[in-house]
Design an enzyme around this catalytic site. Structure first.
Site, PDB file in Angstrom:
ATOM      1  N   HIS A  79       2.437 -11.690  -5.155  1.00  0.00           N
ATOM      2  CA  HIS A  79       1.354 -11.054  -4.399  1.00  0.00           C
ATOM      3  C   HIS A  79       1.804 -10.583  -3.014  1.00  0.00           C
ATOM      4  CE1 HIS A  79      -2.570 -11.161  -2.189  1.00  0.00           C
ATOM      5  NE2 HIS A  79      -3.123 -10.903  -3.360  1.00  0.00           N
ATOM      6  N   SER A  84      -7.046  -6.885  -2.757  1.00  0.00           N
ATOM      7  CA  SER A  84      -5.736  -7.273  -2.199  1.00  0.00           C
ATOM      8  C   SER A  84      -4.783  -6.099  -2.105  1.00  0.00           C
ATOM      9  CB  SER A  84      -5.056  -8.296  -3.111  1.00  0.00           C
ATOM     10  OG  SER A  84      -5.372  -9.597  -2.742  1.00  0.00           O
ATOM     11  N   ASP A 110       0.024 -14.193   3.614  1.00  0.00           N
ATOM     12  CA  ASP A 110      -0.011 -13.975   2.161  1.00  0.00           C
ATOM     13  C   ASP A 110       0.790 -15.063   1.440  1.00  0.00           C
ATOM     14  OD1 ASP A 110       0.041 -12.497  -0.429  1.00  0.00           O
ATOM     15  OD2 ASP A 110      -0.713 -10.851   0.777  1.00  0.00           O
TER      16      ASP A 110
END
Ligand SMILES: *[C@@H]1O[C@H](CO)[C@@H](O)[C@H](O)[C@H]1NC(C)=O
Ligand SMILES: *[C@@H]1O[C@H](CO)[C@@H](O)[C@H](O)[C@H]1NC(C)=O
Ligand SMILES: *[C@@H]1O[C@H](CO)[C@@H](O)[C@H](O)[C@H]1NC(C)=O
Ligand SMILES: *[C@@H]1O[C@H](CO)[C@@H](O)[C@H](O)[C@H]1NC(C)=O
Ligand SMILES: *[C@@H]1O[C@H](CO)[C@@H](O)[C@H](O)[C@H]1NC(C)=O
Length: 747
Positions: free
Chosen positions: A211, A525, A155
C-alpha cells in the site's frame, strides 16, 4: 465504548469479507490490579517547550512534564515510565499511555489537557490516470523548486529498491531537512524513514504490504516503464512530482493495522522533520470529533506550520459509513473512475456475453460448467469445503477473495460483491459483475440442463462515462461539521497501476506466487496521493502559499462532474469535482484561512476559549461571548465551498457566506460572478458585489453570498455554484443545501 477502526483505504475483497461478517476487533485492554487498562491519547495542544531543552534523567523538559502529570494520577505503585507509550513533544504537546478509566477521568479534568480519548485501531482492509486528468509527462515544471518539496507519507512504509524511487541525478536533501532514517538506508529521493508500532520505534520502515509503496509512487515516483501487470495496462507509471523528495512514516502493520497513538507520533515527527505536505491514505468508517481524532489533531498542528494534509475520504459508501477525515484544515479526497476500465468477458453457452471488471491475466477458461455453490453462495473456504467444484466456474454472490473457489479446485469464478466498478486481483480466472448481470447468469443456469461458460483474460476498454464516483467512495454529509462540504474533491481511485513491494503477493493471499513490481489496486487510498501529488506540484510553483491556499487552488479549479452518473450524492459524493492539475497551478483567486480562522470556526462549533487556548498555545485566543451579538457559524469560515444543513424541510431559510479572495493571478484583473443554479429552483443565490477589480497581486477583496429558499420534504439536497471569472480563469465554488440526517454519531 465503540471501537472505531482505522485502516489503509485501499479496498480489497478480503477486507469486504471481514466487514460483512462484522468482525470488529475489541480494543486492546490489559488487566492490572483488577482494573482494565487501555491506551489513551492525552492531547495537550500547542507545544511550548523547545524539544531540545533537557530536564533531569535523560528526558527532555516536555517529556518530564508528561511524566510529572501522569504520576499525579497513578496510585497503584506504578510510575509514569511504565505506562507511557509515546510523548509527543516535537510539533504538538501530549502523550499516549496505558490508563484505567479512573485515571483517564482524573487526567481529563486537569488543567492544560484538551482531551483524553482511547486510541483506535484503523483496520486494514499506469498511471493512465494522469493523462486522463490532462496532466502529461511533459507538463510545465519548475525542477529546481520541485526538488525542494518534501512529501511525508504516513502509510505502510516503502519498498526502497523500486526503480520509482531511484535517486539518480538527485542532489542532497534540502538543507532545512531535519529528518532521520531509522533501520533503513535512505537515498536522495527517499530522505527520511521511520516506523512506529505501539510505542516501539526501532522496527524497519520497509513496506511488506504494498500500500505505502503504491501511494508514494503515485505522489512522487519517477517515470518508469512498468510493463503493467503481466502485460495488462502496460505503459509508463509515474508520480505527479517525480522530482520531489519522500519521507516515509510507517504506522500500519499486517496484524495490528494502524494504531492511533502511532499515527499521532508520525504526524509529530513529520512536521518537525520539515515535510511540506502529508499524505494520509488511512481512515475509519465514520468520522470522530476533531480533538479525539489523531489525524485531525496532527493535521491541525501541521497546518499551523504551513503543512497541508491530504487525506482519503474513506471507502465506506456501501457499508453504512460516512466520509471521514473531515476537518476543514484537511483536504478530503473521494475516488472516481478514469476512462480506462479493466474488463473481462464471460460468454455463456447461449451465446450471451457478460462484460465485468477484471484483472484476470490467466489463460482463457473454455466452456466450463457454471454452477452455484451448494451451501449458500458466499464462497468462503468453510462453506465450499467437502464439495468438489473441480474444473467448474463458481457463481459467488458474496465477498470472496477467490481463496475459497481456488481451494475447492474451481476453474474460475464470477462474483457479485457490490463493487462492480472495481477490478480485483484474484488467484484464479475471475470477473466482478453487477447484481443485474449476476441475476441474469443465475437465471441462465437455472433453466439450462448443462450450463457452460467461457472466461476470457482481462483487457483494457475505453469508458466514455468517466469520471464516475466509485461505488465504495463515501457519501457526505460531514457528520462533524455539516456546514462544511466534504469530501472536497475527487481523484482517480479505481484500478490504479503503481509500484509494489516484492514482499507482498499482488492478490493478497500468497497462493498465486505473483510478486510483480507493479500492482493495480483501488480505493480512496489511491485517490488521495493523486491530490497530494498535485498539491506538491502547486507548492513547487508557489512555495509560500498556505495550506488553505493550496487546498483552494485544487478545489476551485476542479472539473464539475455529472450528478446523474454518480447516484446517491452529487457534490456530497465528489465535492467540487475532479482534480485538474494544470488549472490548479494557476487558480487566479484563492480562499485563504489561517489558524485564527479555524479557531473562530471551532468556537462557532461549540469548543470553548479555555480548550482553544491550550490548542493554540496563545492566551489571546478567545471565542466571542455566547451572549454577545453573533457567535458565528461554520458558514463564516473562508472555505472555497459553501454548505448549509437545513434540518427542517419546508421551512424558509436564509444563510450568508461572507468570503474573501486573494488575487494570485494577474495584478490588474477584474472578476465577475456568475451564478449557476442548475437544479430545481428551490434556492435563490445572490452575490454582492458581483464585480471585483484587483489592482495588485495578493490583494484581498470580500463579497457575500446569500442563499435562501426552502427544500421540499423528501428532497435530500440541492446544489448551485458561484463562479468568478476574469475571462481566462474560472474560480468555481459549489454551494450545497442538504437535509440529510446528521445525528448518526460514531459511538
Ligand atoms: C530493524 O528492523 C528489523 C525488522 O523490523 C528488526 O527485526 C530489527 O531488530 C531492527 N533493528 C534494530 C537495530 O532495531
Ligand atoms: C456451510 O457453510 C458454513 C459457513 O459458511 C459452514 O460453517 C458449514 O460447515 C457449511 N456446511 C456444509 C454442509 O458444508
Ligand atoms: C434460481 O433457482 C433458485 C432455486 O430454485 C431460486 O431460488 C432463484 O430465485 C432462481 N433465480 C433466478 C434468477 O431464476
Ligand atoms: C470548556 O470545555 C471543557 C471541556 O468540554 C469543560 O470542561 C469546561 O468546563 C468548559 N469551560 C467553560 C468556561 O465553559
Ligand atoms: C417562504 O418564502 C416564500 C417566498 O419568499 C414566501 O412566499 C412564503 O410565504 C414563505 N413562507 C414562510 C412560512 O415564511
Amino acid at each position: 465504548m465503540g471501537t472505531v477502526v482505522f485502516k489503509p483505504l485501499a479496498i480489497s475483497v478480503l477486507a469486504a469479507v471481514f466487514f460483512l461478517i462484522g468482525s470488529f476487533r475489541a480494543s486492546e485492554a490489559s488487566s492490572d490490579g483488577g482494573e482494565r487498562q487501555q491506551v489513551y491519547i492525552v492531547y495537550m495542544g500547542h507545544q511550548h517547550e523547545p524539544s531540545d531543552t533537557m530536564a533531569a534523567g535523560g528526558f527532555t523538559a516536555a517529556e518530564a512534564a508528561h511524566h510529572g502529570l501522569l504520576n499525579q494520577v497513578l496510585n497503584d505503585g506504578s510510575v509514569a515510565l511504565d505506562r507511557i507509550v509515546y510523548s509527543y513533544t516535537r510539533s504538538m504537546n501530549g502523550f499516549a499511555a496505558r490508563l484505567t478509566e479512573r485515571e483517564r477521568q482524573k487526567l481529563a479534568a486537569m488543567e492544560g489537557v484538551v482531551s483524553v480519548f482511547p486510541s483506535r485501531t484503523y483496520r486494514l482492509q499506469t498511471t493512465r490516470s494522469w493523462d486522463f486528468l490532462g496532466f502529461p509527462e511533459t507538463a510545465r515544471r519548475s525542477l529546481p523548486t520541485e526538488a525542494e518539496v518534501i512529501v511525508g507519507m504516513i502509510d505502510t512504509g516503502v519498498w526502497p529498491a523500486s526503480p520509482s524511487f531511484s535517486d539518480e541525478g538527485f542532489g542532497p536533501p534540502p538543507a532545512r531537512w531535519k529528518g532521520a532514517c531509522h533501520n533503513f538506508t535512505c537515498n536522495n529521493k527517499i530522505i527520511g524513514a521511520r516506523a512506529y508500532r505501539q510505542g516501539s520505534t526501532g522496527l524497519s520502515p520497509v513496506d511488506t504490504e504494498g500500500h505505502g509503496t503504491h501511494t508514494a509512487s503515485t505522489v512522487a515516483g519517477r517515470v518508469v516503464d512498468s510493463g503493467g501487470l503481466a502485460g495488462l495496462a502496460a505503459g509508463s507509471a509515474r508520480g505527479a512530482v517525480p522530482g520531489a523528495r519522500l519521507a516515509v512514516y510507517k504506522v500500519c502493520w499486517e496484524d495490528d493495522r494502524c494504531r492511533g497513538e502511532d499515527v499521532l507520533a508520525a504526524f509529530d515527527d513529520a512536521v518537525a522533520d520539515g515535510v511540506d505536505l502529508i499524505s494520509f491514505s488511512i481512515g475509519g468508517t465514520l468520522p470522530v470529533p476533531y480533538f479525539e481524532d489523531p489525524a485531525a489533531i496532527g493535521a491541525f498542528h501541521a497546518m499551523t506550520r504551513g503543512v497541508l494534509t491530504s487525506a482519503a475520504a474513506g471507502n465506506s459508501a456501501l457499508k453504512g459509513g460516512r466520509v471521514c477525515n473531515v476537518a476543514p484544515w484537511v483536504l478530503s479526497v473521494a475516488a472516481s473512475s478514469t476512462d480506462r476500465r479493466l474488463v473481462g468477458k464471460l460468454v455463456l453457452g447461449n451465446g450471451k456475453t457478460i462484460v465485468g471488471a477484471s484483472i484476470n491475466t490467466f489463460p482463457k477458461v473454455e466452456k466450463a460448467p457454471v454452477i452455484l455453490p451448494i451451501n449458500g453462495s458466499w464462497c468462503l473456504p468453510e462453506s465450499l469445503a467437502g464439495q468438489s467444484y473441480k474444473g467448474k466456474i463458481l457463481l459467488c454472490a458474496g465477498g470472496s477473495d477467490g481463496t475459497g473457489p481456488l481451494l475447492a479446485g474451481a476453474a474460475g469464478t464470477v462474483m457479485f460483491n457490490g463493487e462492480p466498478d472495481v477490478a480485483f486481483m484474484m488467484p484464479l480466472p475471475a470477473l466482478t459483475v453487477t447484481q443485474d448481470q449476476f441475476t441474469e447468469i443465475v437465471a441462465y443456469v437455472n433453466k439450462t440442463r448443462h450450463p457452460v461458460g467461457t472466461i476470457h483474460s482481462a483487457e483494457t476498454a475505453f469508458d466514455p462515462n468517466a469520471p464516475v464516483v466509485a461505488s465504495f467512495s463515501p457519501r457526505g454529509p460531514n457528520l462533524i461539521s455539516p456546514g462544511i462540504l466534504k469530501p472536497d474533491l475527487s481523484a482517480p481511485g479505481i484500478d490504479i497501476l503503481a509500484a509494489w513491494t516484492p514482499l507482498s503477493p499482488v492478490s493478497g493471499n500468497g497462493k498465486d506466487n505473483g510478486f510483480p513490481a507493479h500492482n493495480i489496486i483501488s480505493g480512496t487510498s489511491m485517490a488521495c496521493p493523486h491530490a497530494t501529488g498535485v498539491a506538491a506540484y502547486v507548492k513547487s510553483f508557489h512555495h509560500d502559499w498556505s495550506p488553505a491556499m493550496i487546498m483552494s487552488a485544487l478545489i476551485t479549479t476542479a472539473t464539475p462532474m455529472d450528478p446523474s452518473r454518480s447516484p446517491g450524492g452529487g457534490e456530497l459524493a465528489y465535492g467540487a469535482g475532479q482534480l485538474d492539475p494544470v488549472r490548479a497551478r494557476d487558480p487566479g483567486l484563492v480562499y485563504d484561512a489561517r489558524e485564527d480562522d479555524y479557531v473562530r470556526m471551532l468556537c462557532a462549533e461549540g469548543y470553548n476559549s479555555t480548550q482553544l487556548r491550550v490548542v493554540t498555545g496563545s492566551d489571546a485566543t478567545a471565542c466571542p461571548a455566547a451572549s454577545g451579538r453573533r457567535r458565528g457559524a461554520a458558514a463564516d469560515l473562508n472555505y472555497p465551498t459553501m454548505a448549509h444543513h437545513q434540518a427542517s424541510p419546508g421551512k424558509n431559510f436564509s444563510v450568508r457566506f461572507p468570503r474573501t479572495v486573494t488575487n494570485v493571478g494577474a495584478p490588474g484583473s477584474v472578476y465577475v460572478a456568475k451564478i449557476v443554479n442548475s437544479g430545481p429552483r428551490y434556492i435563490r443565490v445572490a452575490v454582492a458585489p458581483r464585480r471585483l477589480a484587483f489592482s495588485s497581486l495578493l490583494q484581498k477583496l470580500s463579497f457575500t453570498v446569500t442563499v435562501s429558499g426552502a427544500l421540499p420534504a423528501g428532497n435530500q439536497f440541492v446544489s448551485a455554484a458561484v463562479v468568478w471569472s476574469d475571462g481566462v480563469r474560472q474560480v468555481r465554488s459549489p454551494i450545497i443545501v442538504h437535509t440529510v440526517d446528521v445525528s448518526n454519531t460514531t459511538n
